[in-house]
Scaffold this active site. Structure first.
Site, PDB file in Angstrom:
ATOM      1  N   ARG A 153      24.569  21.426  27.504  1.00 33.13           N
ATOM      2  CA  ARG A 153      23.226  20.895  27.708  1.00 33.13           C
ATOM      3  C   ARG A 153      22.151  21.887  27.264  1.00 33.13           C
ATOM      4  O   ARG A 153      21.181  21.518  26.603  1.00 33.13           O
ATOM      5  CB  ARG A 153      23.035  20.528  29.184  1.00 33.13           C
ATOM      6  CG  ARG A 153      23.929  19.375  29.644  1.00 33.13           C
ATOM      7  CD  ARG A 153      23.844  19.140  31.128  1.00 33.13           C
ATOM      8  NE  ARG A 153      22.556  18.569  31.505  1.00 33.13           N
ATOM      9  CZ  ARG A 153      21.662  19.160  32.287  1.00 33.13           C
ATOM     10  NH1 ARG A 153      21.917  20.368  32.776  1.00 33.13           N
ATOM     11  NH2 ARG A 153      20.529  18.572  32.586  1.00 33.13           N
ATOM     12  N   ILE A 154      22.321  23.161  27.623  1.00 32.62           N
ATOM     13  CA  ILE A 154      21.324  24.165  27.243  1.00 32.62           C
ATOM     14  C   ILE A 154      21.379  24.422  25.739  1.00 32.62           C
ATOM     15  O   ILE A 154      20.348  24.488  25.067  1.00 32.62           O
ATOM     16  CB  ILE A 154      21.534  25.471  28.034  1.00 32.62           C
ATOM     17  CG1 ILE A 154      21.314  25.225  29.528  1.00 32.62           C
ATOM     18  CG2 ILE A 154      20.586  26.563  27.527  1.00 32.62           C
ATOM     19  CD1 ILE A 154      21.668  26.397  30.412  1.00 32.62           C
ATOM     20  N   ARG A 233      25.385  34.751  30.370  1.00 33.09           N
ATOM     21  CA  ARG A 233      25.966  35.708  31.306  1.00 33.09           C
ATOM     22  C   ARG A 233      26.065  37.049  30.599  1.00 33.09           C
ATOM     23  O   ARG A 233      26.431  37.129  29.418  1.00 33.09           O
ATOM     24  CB  ARG A 233      27.345  35.244  31.797  1.00 33.09           C
ATOM     25  CG  ARG A 233      27.286  34.048  32.739  1.00 33.09           C
ATOM     26  CD  ARG A 233      26.669  34.429  34.075  1.00 33.09           C
ATOM     27  NE  ARG A 233      26.532  33.286  34.973  1.00 33.09           N
ATOM     28  CZ  ARG A 233      25.404  32.602  35.121  1.00 33.09           C
ATOM     29  NH1 ARG A 233      24.344  32.923  34.406  1.00 33.09           N
ATOM     30  NH2 ARG A 233      25.329  31.599  35.977  1.00 33.09           N
ATOM     31  N   ASP A 257      18.214  38.528  29.154  1.00 36.55           N
ATOM     32  CA  ASP A 257      17.701  38.080  30.451  1.00 36.55           C
ATOM     33  C   ASP A 257      18.716  38.306  31.561  1.00 36.55           C
ATOM     34  O   ASP A 257      18.442  38.020  32.716  1.00 36.55           O
ATOM     35  CB  ASP A 257      17.320  36.592  30.388  1.00 36.55           C
ATOM     36  CG  ASP A 257      16.620  36.110  31.652  1.00 36.55           C
ATOM     37  OD1 ASP A 257      15.607  36.732  32.029  1.00 36.55           O
ATOM     38  OD2 ASP A 257      17.093  35.126  32.255  1.00 36.55           O
ATOM     39  N   GLU A 262      23.074  44.081  37.220  1.00 33.69           N
ATOM     40  CA  GLU A 262      21.737  43.707  37.681  1.00 33.69           C
ATOM     41  C   GLU A 262      21.617  43.631  39.197  1.00 33.69           C
ATOM     42  O   GLU A 262      20.518  43.724  39.737  1.00 33.69           O
ATOM     43  CB  GLU A 262      21.309  42.374  37.066  1.00 33.69           C
ATOM     44  CG  GLU A 262      22.085  41.165  37.531  1.00 33.69           C
ATOM     45  CD  GLU A 262      21.635  39.893  36.819  1.00 33.69           C
ATOM     46  OE1 GLU A 262      21.295  38.928  37.528  1.00 33.69           O
ATOM     47  OE2 GLU A 262      21.595  39.872  35.579  1.00 33.69           O
ATOM     48  N   HIS A 294      16.254  38.100  34.651  1.00 30.15           N
ATOM     49  CA  HIS A 294      17.010  36.893  35.009  1.00 30.15           C
ATOM     50  C   HIS A 294      16.056  35.762  35.413  1.00 30.15           C
ATOM     51  O   HIS A 294      16.207  35.150  36.470  1.00 30.15           O
ATOM     52  CB  HIS A 294      17.984  37.195  36.150  1.00 30.15           C
ATOM     53  CG  HIS A 294      19.177  36.283  36.160  1.00 30.15           C
ATOM     54  ND1 HIS A 294      20.437  36.702  36.516  1.00 30.15           N
ATOM     55  CD2 HIS A 294      19.307  34.965  35.860  1.00 30.15           C
ATOM     56  CE1 HIS A 294      21.285  35.692  36.447  1.00 30.15           C
ATOM     57  NE2 HIS A 294      20.609  34.621  36.046  1.00 30.15           N
TER      58      HIS A 294
END
Length: 332
Positions: A153-154, A233, A257, A262, A294
């Site tokens: 979808r992305i 990821r 991102d 993190e 993120h």
């Protein structure tokens, strides 16, 4: 039911509270759930966590001792949760199966555009009243080649934007998405995509087969001035190999991102501290690297959908339903 939500951003809180009302009560805390903050969850049957929560075996055991039976994580990712141990403890674990793909796709293009047109450097200079154009030369995206790694979808939303730029579209995935072929995408082998693309964006799921999918060999095969963007990821890219590649003066820009280490850094104010995370500090030193915290998902529409999905996960738990968002127990 009263639900404890941890790691809640200030902008997120009113959207979360509105989604939970009137069926449930939610107590929102900015604090992240860690071994040190576990006492805050005592007495809550349902706890909603952010992706930065540390939900290892000892933490899960402590949650169960405190009465927690449901973890409703407000993210699609769940690599921070020991699912096997949660199942052994008889817990229910749920996630947000999907939310607005446009939020992430648009942000990925924001990073690519900012890198290509040297926006951060230009703004920094302008604040110092330095209006020279030296070093700000970009390129037209129109007519260039984009490589989309992962066409769900992305990836499809990202591809549609690329088509609007007038770019040649290359894609790689384990299966062909008809929506992308209708946009004009050509599916090719990954190594060919890596060699030919001017802009490369990562949108695949992290699993053993995609861990460090972009390593030293594939970084070396990229065009000298390629722009690489990762809003998926962090472990999709071998960070050590990336630093070595950048140190050799290769790649036109890298937009990140997500970061492997993190937890405990992203979503916190570290501005008055010495950056002790050496890998992150080295990445920040490169002028052609943009690192964001993120935030690709962070739009009103996406956060509303995440909140609504979290409420549905609580409802499903109370009704004993196993749905698309249920991670534990697994569907039969």
């Amino acid at each position: 039911m009263e639900v404890l939500a941890t790691g809640v951003q200030r902008d997120e809180r009113p959207l979360l509270e509105r989604a939970f009302a009137p069926r449930h009560t939610v107590r929102c805390l900015e604090t992240y759930l860690t071994a040190d903050t576990l006492p805050l969850a005592a007495g809550y049957e349902a706890v909603s966590t952010s992706v930065n929560a540390v939900l290892d075996a000892p933490t899960l055991e402590a949650l169960v001792r405190g009465g927690t039976r449901l973890i409703a994580q407000r993210s699609t990712g769940y690599n921070n949760i020991d699912l096997d141990h949660a199942e052994r403890l008889g817990m229910t674990v749920a996630r947000v199966a999907e939310y607005s793909p446009y939020a992430v796709a648009e942000f990925a293009w924001t990073l690519a555009s900012a890198l290509n047109r040297r926006i951060v450097r230009a703004v920094s200079r302008a604040r110092d009243c330095d209006f020279r154009l030296d070093g700000l030369l970009g390129r037209d995206f129109h007519g260039r080649t984009v490589g989309v790694i992962g066409t769900g979808r992305i990836g499809t939303a990202f591809t549609a934007i690329a088509r609007g730029y007038g770019m040649r579209l290359l894609g790689w995935d384990i299966s062909v998405n008809p929506a992308c072929t209708e946009l004009g995408m050509e599916y090719v082998e990954l190594d060919r995509l890596i060699r030919e693309a001017d802009v490369i964006s990562l949108h695949v799921t992290l699993m053993p087969s995609t861990h460090h999918l972009i390593g030293a060999r594939r970084l070396a095969a990229m065009k000298q001035d390629a722009v690489l963007v990762n809003t998926g990821r962090s472990a999709l890219i071998d960070t050590a190999a990336l630093i070595e590649t950048l140190g050799e003066g290769r790649l036109g820009g890298v937009g990140i991102d997500v970061f492997e280490e993190e937890a405990g850094v992203f979503f916190y104010d570290k501005s008055l501290e010495v950056m002790t995370e050496d890998t992150l500090a080295r990445l920040l030193a490169f002028p052609n690297v943009l690192i964001t915290s993120h935030q690709a998902y962070y739009t009103v529409e996406a956060v509303e959908q995440i909140a609504q999905a979290t409420v549905r996960n609580v409802d499903d738990y109370l009704a004993g339903r196993i749905t698309q968002g249920t991670l534990v127990p697994k569907s039969p």
